[in-house]
Design a protein around this motif. Structure first.
Motif, PDB file in Angstrom:
ATOM      1  N   GLN A   1       0.906  -1.266  -0.066  1.00 51.97           N
ATOM      2  CA  GLN A   1      -0.274  -0.132  -0.002  1.00 51.97           C
ATOM      3  C   GLN A   1       0.923   1.537  -0.303  1.00 51.97           C
ATOM      4  O   GLN A   1       0.724   2.113  -0.477  1.00 51.97           O
ATOM      5  CB  GLN A   1      -1.189   0.168   1.341  1.00 51.97           C
ATOM      6  CG  GLN A   1      -2.019   1.213   1.331  1.00 51.97           C
ATOM      7  CD  GLN A   1      -1.598   2.044   1.887  1.00 51.97           C
ATOM      8  OE1 GLN A   1      -0.394   1.780   2.723  1.00 51.97           O
ATOM      9  NE2 GLN A   1      -1.923   3.310   1.404  1.00 51.97           N
TER      10      GLN A   1
ATOM     11  N   LYS B   1      -7.131   4.160  18.211  1.00 49.60           N
ATOM     12  CA  LYS B   1      -9.127   5.291  17.387  1.00 49.60           C
ATOM     13  C   LYS B   1      -7.972   6.224  16.895  1.00 49.60           C
ATOM     14  O   LYS B   1      -9.304   6.769  15.589  1.00 49.60           O
ATOM     15  CB  LYS B   1      -9.506   5.726  19.358  1.00 49.60           C
ATOM     16  CG  LYS B   1     -10.309   6.512  19.491  1.00 49.60           C
ATOM     17  CD  LYS B   1     -10.955   7.153  19.875  1.00 49.60           C
ATOM     18  CE  LYS B   1     -11.771   7.998  20.831  1.00 49.60           C
ATOM     19  NZ  LYS B   1     -12.272   8.257  21.529  1.00 49.60           N
ATOM     20  N   ASN B   2      -6.633   6.747  17.383  1.00 55.39           N
ATOM     21  CA  ASN B   2      -6.470   8.111  16.596  1.00 55.39           C
ATOM     22  C   ASN B   2      -6.185   7.472  15.642  1.00 55.39           C
ATOM     23  O   ASN B   2      -6.713   8.644  14.118  1.00 55.39           O
ATOM     24  CB  ASN B   2      -5.367   8.560  17.175  1.00 55.39           C
ATOM     25  CG  ASN B   2      -5.302   9.312  18.703  1.00 55.39           C
ATOM     26  OD1 ASN B   2      -6.427   9.529  18.678  1.00 55.39           O
ATOM     27  ND2 ASN B   2      -4.338   8.935  19.209  1.00 55.39           N
ATOM     28  N   ILE B   3      -5.651   6.386  14.644  1.00 57.58           N
ATOM     29  CA  ILE B   3      -5.373   6.075  13.527  1.00 57.58           C
ATOM     30  C   ILE B   3      -6.931   6.475  12.645  1.00 57.58           C
ATOM     31  O   ILE B   3      -6.485   6.650  11.644  1.00 57.58           O
ATOM     32  CB  ILE B   3      -4.614   4.552  12.835  1.00 57.58           C
ATOM     33  CG1 ILE B   3      -3.315   4.418  14.204  1.00 57.58           C
ATOM     34  CG2 ILE B   3      -5.418   4.134  11.445  1.00 57.58           C
ATOM     35  CD1 ILE B   3      -3.002   3.406  14.050  1.00 57.58           C
ATOM     36  N   ILE B   4      -7.647   5.389  12.680  1.00 58.62           N
ATOM     37  CA  ILE B   4      -8.868   5.579  11.993  1.00 58.62           C
ATOM     38  C   ILE B   4      -9.820   7.050  11.901  1.00 58.62           C
ATOM     39  O   ILE B   4     -10.484   7.170  11.645  1.00 58.62           O
ATOM     40  CB  ILE B   4     -10.532   5.027  13.151  1.00 58.62           C
ATOM     41  CG1 ILE B   4      -9.775   3.234  12.945  1.00 58.62           C
ATOM     42  CG2 ILE B   4     -11.432   4.778  12.686  1.00 58.62           C
ATOM     43  CD1 ILE B   4      -9.452   2.596  12.258  1.00 58.62           C
ATOM     44  N   ASN B   5      -9.259   7.584  13.610  1.00 62.73           N
ATOM     45  CA  ASN B   5     -10.171   8.991  13.124  1.00 62.73           C
ATOM     46  C   ASN B   5      -9.539   9.861  12.157  1.00 62.73           C
ATOM     47  O   ASN B   5     -10.466  10.814  11.119  1.00 62.73           O
ATOM     48  CB  ASN B   5     -10.439  10.299  14.571  1.00 62.73           C
ATOM     49  CG  ASN B   5     -11.274   9.411  15.550  1.00 62.73           C
ATOM     50  OD1 ASN B   5     -11.843   8.450  15.787  1.00 62.73           O
ATOM     51  ND2 ASN B   5     -10.877   9.461  16.903  1.00 62.73           N
ATOM     52  N   ASN B   6      -7.668   9.489  11.446  1.00 64.77           N
ATOM     53  CA  ASN B   6      -8.085  10.726  11.169  1.00 64.77           C
ATOM     54  C   ASN B   6      -7.829  10.207   9.949  1.00 64.77           C
ATOM     55  O   ASN B   6      -7.152  11.002   8.620  1.00 64.77           O
ATOM     56  CB  ASN B   6      -5.887  10.727  11.526  1.00 64.77           C
ATOM     57  CG  ASN B   6      -5.842  11.885  12.923  1.00 64.77           C
ATOM     58  OD1 ASN B   6      -6.974  12.059  12.976  1.00 64.77           O
ATOM     59  ND2 ASN B   6      -4.756  11.245  14.182  1.00 64.77           N
ATOM     60  N   GLN B   7      -8.036   9.062   9.976  1.00 62.24           N
ATOM     61  CA  GLN B   7      -7.664   8.455   8.232  1.00 62.24           C
ATOM     62  C   GLN B   7      -7.130   8.185   8.299  1.00 62.24           C
ATOM     63  O   GLN B   7      -6.665   8.255   6.559  1.00 62.24           O
ATOM     64  CB  GLN B   7      -8.679   9.334   8.072  1.00 62.24           C
ATOM     65  CG  GLN B   7     -10.431   9.257   8.040  1.00 62.24           C
ATOM     66  CD  GLN B   7     -11.861   9.829   6.958  1.00 62.24           C
ATOM     67  OE1 GLN B   7     -10.858  10.051   6.183  1.00 62.24           O
ATOM     68  NE2 GLN B   7     -12.053  10.189   6.803  1.00 62.24           N
ATOM     69  N   ASP B   8      -5.442   7.659   8.906  1.00 58.69           N
ATOM     70  CA  ASP B   8      -4.026   7.151   8.570  1.00 58.69           C
ATOM     71  C   ASP B   8      -4.558   6.150   7.643  1.00 58.69           C
ATOM     72  O   ASP B   8      -4.173   4.864   8.490  1.00 58.69           O
ATOM     73  CB  ASP B   8      -3.422   7.559   9.835  1.00 58.69           C
ATOM     74  CG  ASP B   8      -1.879   7.696   9.386  1.00 58.69           C
ATOM     75  OD1 ASP B   8      -1.996   7.629   8.174  1.00 58.69           O
ATOM     76  OD2 ASP B   8      -1.208   8.087  10.344  1.00 58.69           O
ATOM     77  N   LYS B   9      -4.536   5.847   6.133  1.00 59.08           N
ATOM     78  CA  LYS B   9      -4.247   4.450   5.743  1.00 59.08           C
ATOM     79  C   LYS B   9      -3.101   3.604   5.826  1.00 59.08           C
ATOM     80  O   LYS B   9      -2.878   2.699   6.103  1.00 59.08           O
ATOM     81  CB  LYS B   9      -4.625   4.890   4.418  1.00 59.08           C
ATOM     82  CG  LYS B   9      -5.655   5.862   3.990  1.00 59.08           C
ATOM     83  CD  LYS B   9      -6.198   5.135   2.798  1.00 59.08           C
ATOM     84  CE  LYS B   9      -7.452   6.662   1.853  1.00 59.08           C
ATOM     85  NZ  LYS B   9      -8.038   6.260   0.715  1.00 59.08           N
TER      86      LYS B   9
ATOM     87  N   PHE C   1      -2.923   2.277   9.158  1.00 50.23           N
ATOM     88  CA  PHE C   1      -3.702   1.209   9.275  1.00 50.23           C
ATOM     89  C   PHE C   1      -2.975   0.037   8.287  1.00 50.23           C
ATOM     90  O   PHE C   1      -3.743  -0.777   9.131  1.00 50.23           O
ATOM     91  CB  PHE C   1      -4.971   1.161   8.614  1.00 50.23           C
ATOM     92  CG  PHE C   1      -6.231   0.804   8.660  1.00 50.23           C
ATOM     93  CD1 PHE C   1      -6.537   0.768   9.661  1.00 50.23           C
ATOM     94  CD2 PHE C   1      -6.198   0.098   7.628  1.00 50.23           C
ATOM     95  CE1 PHE C   1      -7.860  -0.336   9.744  1.00 50.23           C
ATOM     96  CE2 PHE C   1      -7.185  -1.204   7.859  1.00 50.23           C
ATOM     97  CZ  PHE C   1      -7.926  -1.014   8.711  1.00 50.23           C
TER      98      PHE C   1
END
Length: 258
Positions: free
Chosen positions: A7, A40-48, A51
């Motif tokens: 990715q 949670k921060n990874i999801i909220n920040n949409q850090d692909k 992730f």
């Protein structure tokens, strides 16, 4: 390969400074008590990128044309005290597997191969030559032996067929992933070698769930010759439709006898 690395490479324009090593390095670090907040921060920040880095290995391993030419190349030599690893570092203590690889390469390509962890300091690389019997063990070689090994050819500079075979072998034997996707394993290989790669894949049918996309009947014949637990779906396509046919046992038997 590890999903997060692929990715990241596909997003190469977003990460122009990323080195080859960064694309094939897997983090082994763990998280402390705040791991829930971290994810949670990874999801909220949409850090692909983050992730895929942490969750990618839970899904599957992908081996495409580009991967087969690169994952066997020279890489950083990560030690046991490192929080990171990569393909070659993962196998440097797997003596039995490396001997099996050497035996296969000798039988198919008439070349010897050895994983060199000694000559390049913080690097590890496959060497290819006529004979490596002079390498006796980690602490049993004199300086002349190591200098001789240093002057042997790198796998990086060999033909694409040999690199493709080695990378396929490594991916099949890589621990920690039960699902492997292989795209066109016949690429760079003559038909007889494609058959042998198919046999290599077929031998792992009971250990991993493997999905193979191929245009080669030789690959298919090799797989079917080694495993009976194989589902074959033939896809034909035109500009207007796509047709899927699940091949019966009789069809598979016909393929083997071709």
């Amino acid at each position: 390969m590890w999903l997060h690395e692929r990715q990241g490479r596909e997003c190469g324009d977003q990460y122009p400074g990323r080195s080859f090593d960064s694309l094939y390095t897997k983090s082994l670090h763990s998280f402390g008590g705040d791991w829930k907040e971290h994810f949670k921060n990874i999801i909220n920040n949409q850090d692909k990128n983050a992730f895929f880095q942490y969750f990618g290995p839970l899904f599957f391993q992908y081996l495409g044309t580009e991967e087969r030419l690169t994952i066997c190349k020279e890489q950083l030599n990560h030690g046991l005290d490192s929080n990171n690893t990569n393909y070659l570092s993962s196998f440097k203590f797997e003596a039995k597997l490396l001997k099996e690889l050497s035996k296969n390469v000798k039988g198919i390509f008439d070349k010897c191969i050895i994983l060199d962890t000694q000559t390049l300091g913080d690097r590890v690389v496959f060497r290819v030559g006529d004979n490596f019997e002079y390498i006796k063990g980690l602490f049993d070689n004199d300086q002349n032996d190591i200098i001789r090994l240093l002057n042997e050819k790198k796998l990086d500079d060999q033909g694409d067929g040999l690199k493709s075979y080695v990378s396929t072998f490594l991916s099949l034997n890589l621990k920690g992933s039960d699902v492997l996707l292989i795209d066109e394993p016949e690429a760079f290989l003559h038909p007889p070698l494609a058959r042998q790669v198919g046999e290599l894949i077929g031998d792992f049918g009971d250990e991993k769930q493997i999905f193979v996309s191929t245009h080669s009947v030789e690959v298919l014949k090799g797989i079917l010759s080694k495993s009976s637990d194989v589902n074959v779906i033939r896809i034909t396509a035109s500009f207007t439709y796509r047709n899927y046919v699940w091949l019966t046992f009789e069809w598979k038997r016909c393929i083997i006898s071709m």
